[in-house]
Scaffold this active site. Structure first.
Site, PDB file in Angstrom:
ATOM      1  N   HIS A 118       0.697  -1.194  -0.197  1.00 43.28           N
ATOM      2  CA  HIS A 118      -0.141  -0.107   0.115  1.00 43.28           C
ATOM      3  C   HIS A 118       1.013   1.348   0.019  1.00 43.28           C
ATOM      4  O   HIS A 118       2.034   1.369   0.175  1.00 43.28           O
ATOM      5  CB  HIS A 118      -0.947   0.124   1.143  1.00 43.28           C
ATOM      6  CG  HIS A 118      -0.268   0.121   2.806  1.00 43.28           C
ATOM      7  ND1 HIS A 118      -0.253  -1.007   3.422  1.00 43.28           N
ATOM      8  CD2 HIS A 118       0.105   1.256   3.047  1.00 43.28           C
ATOM      9  CE1 HIS A 118       0.485  -0.712   4.376  1.00 43.28           C
ATOM     10  NE2 HIS A 118       0.597   0.507   4.597  1.00 43.28           N
ATOM     11  N   HIS A 160       4.023   7.369   3.448  1.00 42.33           N
ATOM     12  CA  HIS A 160       4.986   6.027   3.525  1.00 42.33           C
ATOM     13  C   HIS A 160       4.307   5.036   2.222  1.00 42.33           C
ATOM     14  O   HIS A 160       3.412   5.313   1.604  1.00 42.33           O
ATOM     15  CB  HIS A 160       4.963   5.245   4.787  1.00 42.33           C
ATOM     16  CG  HIS A 160       3.617   4.817   5.032  1.00 42.33           C
ATOM     17  ND1 HIS A 160       2.655   5.372   5.983  1.00 42.33           N
ATOM     18  CD2 HIS A 160       3.278   3.398   5.010  1.00 42.33           C
ATOM     19  CE1 HIS A 160       1.730   4.652   6.012  1.00 42.33           C
ATOM     20  NE2 HIS A 160       2.124   3.382   5.476  1.00 42.33           N
ATOM     21  N   GLU A 209       7.674   1.313   5.290  1.00 45.21           N
ATOM     22  CA  GLU A 209       7.057   0.240   6.008  1.00 45.21           C
ATOM     23  C   GLU A 209       7.393  -1.277   5.499  1.00 45.21           C
ATOM     24  O   GLU A 209       7.089  -1.063   4.090  1.00 45.21           O
ATOM     25  CB  GLU A 209       5.451   0.585   6.056  1.00 45.21           C
ATOM     26  CG  GLU A 209       4.709  -0.346   6.798  1.00 45.21           C
ATOM     27  CD  GLU A 209       3.360  -0.170   7.144  1.00 45.21           C
ATOM     28  OE1 GLU A 209       2.717   0.927   6.531  1.00 45.21           O
ATOM     29  OE2 GLU A 209       2.559  -1.089   7.758  1.00 45.21           O
TER      30      GLU A 209
HETATM   31  C1  LIG Z   1       0.723   0.646  11.484  1.00 48.97           C
HETATM   32  C2  LIG Z   1      -0.491   1.051  11.085  1.00 48.97           C
HETATM   33  C3  LIG Z   1      -0.544   1.323   9.544  1.00 48.97           C
HETATM   34  C4  LIG Z   1      -0.311   0.083   8.594  1.00 48.97           C
HETATM   35  O1  LIG Z   1       0.067   0.158   7.598  1.00 48.97           O
HETATM   36  O2  LIG Z   1      -0.241  -0.986   9.177  1.00 48.97           O
HETATM   37  C5  LIG Z   1       0.233   2.513   9.113  1.00 48.97           C
HETATM   38  O3  LIG Z   1       1.033   2.589   8.343  1.00 48.97           O
HETATM   39  S1  LIG Z   1       0.384   3.771  10.400  1.00 48.97           S
HETATM   40  C6  LIG Z   1       1.338   5.007   9.781  1.00 48.97           C
HETATM   41  C7  LIG Z   1       1.803   6.030  10.838  1.00 48.97           C
HETATM   42  N1  LIG Z   1       2.788   5.412  11.833  1.00 48.97           N
HETATM   43  C8  LIG Z   1       4.140   5.644  11.486  1.00 48.97           C
HETATM   44  O4  LIG Z   1       4.476   6.495  10.658  1.00 48.97           O
HETATM   45  C9  LIG Z   1       5.222   4.920  12.504  1.00 48.97           C
HETATM   46  C10 LIG Z   1       6.541   5.479  11.953  1.00 48.97           C
HETATM   47  N2  LIG Z   1       6.851   7.001  11.978  1.00 48.97           N
HETATM   48  C11 LIG Z   1       7.661   7.327  13.075  1.00 48.97           C
HETATM   49  O5  LIG Z   1       8.285   6.740  13.719  1.00 48.97           O
HETATM   50  C12 LIG Z   1       7.730   9.137  12.650  1.00 48.97           C
HETATM   51  O6  LIG Z   1       6.790   9.693  12.151  1.00 48.97           O
HETATM   52  C13 LIG Z   1       9.347   9.373  11.837  1.00 48.97           C
HETATM   53  C14 LIG Z   1      10.450   8.758  12.921  1.00 48.97           C
HETATM   54  C15 LIG Z   1       9.158   8.829  10.618  1.00 48.97           C
HETATM   55  C16 LIG Z   1       9.219  11.040  11.972  1.00 48.97           C
HETATM   56  O7  LIG Z   1       9.308  11.407  13.278  1.00 48.97           O
HETATM   57  P1  LIG Z   1       8.477  12.780  13.500  1.00 48.97           P
HETATM   58  O8  LIG Z   1       6.948  12.549  13.007  1.00 48.97           O
HETATM   59  O9  LIG Z   1       8.545  13.109  14.974  1.00 48.97           O
HETATM   60  O10 LIG Z   1       9.003  14.030  12.595  1.00 48.97           O
HETATM   61  P2  LIG Z   1      10.137  14.507  12.609  1.00 48.97           P
HETATM   62  O11 LIG Z   1      10.026  16.139  12.581  1.00 48.97           O
HETATM   63  O12 LIG Z   1      11.143  14.073  13.996  1.00 48.97           O
HETATM   64  O13 LIG Z   1      10.976  13.951  11.337  1.00 48.97           O
HETATM   65  C17 LIG Z   1      12.400  13.779  10.799  1.00 48.97           C
HETATM   66  C18 LIG Z   1      12.783  13.779   9.767  1.00 48.97           C
HETATM   67  O14 LIG Z   1      11.804  13.072   9.021  1.00 48.97           O
HETATM   68  C19 LIG Z   1      11.067  13.806   8.059  1.00 48.97           C
HETATM   69  N3  LIG Z   1       9.576  12.907   7.999  1.00 48.97           N
HETATM   70  C20 LIG Z   1       8.734  12.775   9.104  1.00 48.97           C
HETATM   71  N4  LIG Z   1       7.988  12.245   8.666  1.00 48.97           N
HETATM   72  C21 LIG Z   1       8.042  11.771   7.331  1.00 48.97           C
HETATM   73  C22 LIG Z   1       7.359  11.034   6.331  1.00 48.97           C
HETATM   74  N5  LIG Z   1       6.236  10.239   6.433  1.00 48.97           N
HETATM   75  N6  LIG Z   1       8.052  11.038   5.039  1.00 48.97           N
HETATM   76  C23 LIG Z   1       9.267  11.563   4.756  1.00 48.97           C
HETATM   77  N7  LIG Z   1       9.936  12.215   5.708  1.00 48.97           N
HETATM   78  C24 LIG Z   1       9.446  12.440   6.951  1.00 48.97           C
HETATM   79  C25 LIG Z   1      11.150  15.179   8.786  1.00 48.97           C
HETATM   80  O15 LIG Z   1      10.670  15.933   7.666  1.00 48.97           O
HETATM   81  C26 LIG Z   1      12.340  15.319   9.127  1.00 48.97           C
HETATM   82  O16 LIG Z   1      13.152  15.787   8.335  1.00 48.97           O
HETATM   83  P3  LIG Z   1      14.242  16.687   8.218  1.00 48.97           P
HETATM   84  O17 LIG Z   1      15.082  16.781   7.165  1.00 48.97           O
HETATM   85  O18 LIG Z   1      14.976  16.174   9.766  1.00 48.97           O
HETATM   86  O19 LIG Z   1      13.504  18.045   8.495  1.00 48.97           O
HETATM   87 CO   LIG Z   2       0.990   1.740   6.583  1.00 52.51          CO
END
Ligand SMILES: CC[C@H](C(=O)O)C(=O)SCCNC(=O)CCNC(=O)[C@H](O)C(C)(C)COP(=O)(O)OP(=O)(O)OC[C@H]1O[C@@H](n2cnc3c(N)ncnc32)[C@H](O)[C@@H]1OP(=O)(O)O
Ligand SMILES: [Co+2]
Length: 139
Positions: free
Chosen positions: A8, A81, A130
């Site tokens: 997905h 993602h 993911e």
């Molecule tokens: C699980 C259920 C379902 C499934 O499919 O089964 C899902 O998919 S649920 C989806 C939601 N859950 C998650 O996303 C869990 C994993 N994500 C994380 O742990 C955080 O979101 C993380 C670590 C990716 C980002 O942390 P945070 O939100 O605190 O943002 P920051 O400002 O610390 O980000 C650091 C850096 O990463 C960039 N960033 C954040 N999110 C994304 C993204 N989705 N895609 C691309 N880049 C992302 C952010 O811009 C920062 O970049 P920087 O250059 O350092 O400014």
């Molecule tokens: Co997902």
């Protein structure tokens, strides 16, 4: 590590209800699942089926949601993602770590009821990845 199908594309949205209408109207989506809550993962989820994959619409479950920060930066939502299937989530996570990638947390049950884990966007040029263990019987 064996790369499986694109399961997905995760799309963050401030409103699943509004996004459903957009996908139905503009993209002609016909098979749209009932939205459901995944409090353990901090999101509400709704799957929009395409012939070869799904769009996973995700909305924050609460203010602690892992997508709350993303929506503060991108208030209208957006591509969040991509999720690839792998045969064995633990082997995949170990492979990522062994090659210097940052695996976020431990495998846990995701929206399809199988183990998932995320790999940090910095390891994929800004794309949050993911990994999801291929559902049994789908191998
Ligand atoms: C699980 C259920 C379902 C499934 O499919 O089964 C899902 O998919 S649920 C989806 C939601 N859950 C998650 O996303 C869990 C994993 N994500 C994380 O742990 C955080 O979101 C993380 C670590 C990716 C980002 O942390 P945070 O939100 O605190 O943002 P920051 O400002 O610390 O980000 C650091 C850096 O990463 C960039 N960033 C954040 N999110 C994304 C993204 N989705 N895609 C691309 N880049 C992302 C952010 O811009 C920062 O970049 P920087 O250059 O350092 O400014
Ligand atoms: Co997902």
């Amino acid at each position: 590590m064996k790369l499986g199908r694109l399961n997905h594309v995760g799309v963050a949205t401030p409103s699943i209800a509004k996004s459903i209408e957009t996908y139905r109207l503009l993209l002609g989506a016909e098979t749209i699942g009932e939205p459901f809550d995944l409090p353990a993962q901090g999101v509400k989820v709704c799957f929009v089926d395409a012939p070869n994959t799904q769009i996973e619409l995700i909305e924050p479950y609460d203010e602690n949601s892992p997508i709350a920060g993303f929506l503060r930066k991108n208030p209208a939502g957006g591509q969040h993602h991509v999720c690839f299937e792998v045969p064995d989530i633990h082997e995949a996570a170990a492979h990522m770590k062994a090659n210097g990638a940052t695996v976020l947390g431990e495998p846990r049950i995701g929206a399809h009821g199988t183990p998932i884990v995320f790999v940090h966007p910095k390891d994929f040029g800004g794309m949050l990845v993911e990994l999801m263990e291929t559902p049994k019987g789908d191998h």
